[in-house]
Each structure stands twice: as C-alpha cells, then as structure tokens.
Scaffold this motif. Sequence first.
Motif, short mmCIF file in Angstrom:
data_model
loop_
_atom_site.label_atom_id
_atom_site.label_comp_id
_atom_site.label_asym_id
_atom_site.label_seq_id
_atom_site.Cartn_x
_atom_site.Cartn_y
_atom_site.Cartn_z
N GLY A 132 18.01 48.71 18.68
CA GLY A 132 18.32 48.22 19.92
C GLY A 132 19.58 49.24 20.44
N LEU A 133 20.55 49.29 19.17
CA LEU A 133 21.85 49.89 19.52
C LEU A 133 21.62 51.38 19.87
CD1 LEU A 133 24.89 49.54 19.61
CD2 LEU A 133 24.86 50.19 17.03
N MET A 134 20.70 51.90 19.10
CA MET A 134 20.55 53.42 19.23
C MET A 134 19.89 53.90 20.54
SD MET A 134 21.66 55.21 16.63
CE MET A 134 22.07 54.85 15.18
N LYS A 135 18.99 53.09 20.78
CA LYS A 135 18.50 53.26 22.41
C LYS A 135 19.52 52.85 23.14
CE LYS A 135 13.74 51.59 21.12
NZ LYS A 135 12.75 50.50 21.29
N PHE A 136 20.51 51.96 23.27
CA PHE A 136 21.43 51.76 24.21
C PHE A 136 22.52 52.85 24.23
CE2 PHE A 136 25.82 50.44 24.73
CZ PHE A 136 25.99 50.08 25.98
N LEU A 137 22.89 53.39 23.04
CA LEU A 137 23.77 54.56 23.02
C LEU A 137 23.04 55.78 23.38
CD1 LEU A 137 25.50 53.70 19.55
CD2 LEU A 137 26.46 53.21 21.86
N SER A 138 21.83 55.99 23.40
CA SER A 138 21.43 57.23 23.89
C SER A 138 21.64 57.16 25.40
CB SER A 138 19.88 57.43 23.56
OG SER A 138 19.04 56.31 23.95
N VAL A 139 21.44 56.20 25.98
CA VAL A 139 21.52 56.05 27.50
C VAL A 139 22.94 56.09 27.76
CG1 VAL A 139 20.96 54.59 29.29
CG2 VAL A 139 19.12 54.81 27.69
N ALA A 140 23.53 55.18 27.35
CA ALA A 140 25.13 55.22 27.44
C ALA A 140 25.92 56.48 27.32
CB ALA A 140 25.87 54.03 26.71
N GLY A 141 25.47 57.21 26.39
CA GLY A 141 25.94 58.46 26.02
C GLY A 141 25.64 59.63 27.06
N VAL A 142 24.56 59.45 27.45
CA VAL A 142 24.06 60.52 28.63
C VAL A 142 25.01 60.08 29.78
CG1 VAL A 142 22.36 61.10 30.19
CG2 VAL A 142 21.72 61.15 27.71
#
Length: 143
Positions: A67-77
Amino acid sequence: MADQPFEKQAIVLSLIGLALIIGVYGIVALIVKLDDIGLAMIKDVGKTTLAAIKRGVGKGLLYFANGLMKFLSVAGVLAMLLVGVDILAHQFHLLEEIVHAIEKLIPAMSWFLSIIAKLGLGAVIGVIIAAVLSQLLAVFKKA
C-alpha cells in the motif's frame, strides 16, 4: 546564526545538511527494504508463539509495504508536477500569472486552487513534453 561568523554558519549548515541527507536516505532505504524485512520474517518456520507473531508481523509489513508503494507512486508524481511547475513558473511568468489568476477566483480557497492549477498545468506540460519526446524518439529510431 545570522550574526555568527561565516565559518560557523558554513559548519552548522553543512552538519544540518548531512543529517538531513542521512535521515532522508535512511528512510528511503527502510521503505525499499520493508518488503524484504517482511518476507524474511514470514520465512521463520519455528513452532513457538514468538515465531507465529513474527510471521504475522511479516505479513502485515508486506501488506503495508504494498500500500505504501502504491501511495508513494501517486504522491511522487503529484509532487513532481507541483515542483516542476513551480520551477517553470519562475522562468516563464505567463505560467505564474495563470496560477495567480486561478488563485484569485475564490480567495478563501486560493491555496487549494493554486495546487489544482499547478497540477493541471504540470499535467498539460508533461503530456506536451512526452508527445514531443516520443516523436523525436520515433525520428531517431528510423535513422
């Protein structure tokens, strides 16, 4: 610190910068290794209660890491769009004027409108850049 000698300011700022770099990269390393830690915990084949707890925590870490990786991919973009538009707006004043014009639409929500405007402009600019680069890539592949 502003009234301190330059050498002292430089040393203090360097130490703060070093601490921040170690801290940020340490957190990034932990995030990257989180799933490996969880996987290692799951592999404990012991029959004790502690081993069972360890496996449960490992499963939880794997779930959390996903879940953290999914969140960070969106937040990073989103963060890169915001930062990119801010950088471009300082160079191309038309972009800054567009953001300020949108902010003025509803003054009480100017911070929110600013974010929305920057995300929208970042997305448009990103699509334009991607289109240009893909066309250039196609031209160079033919050559």
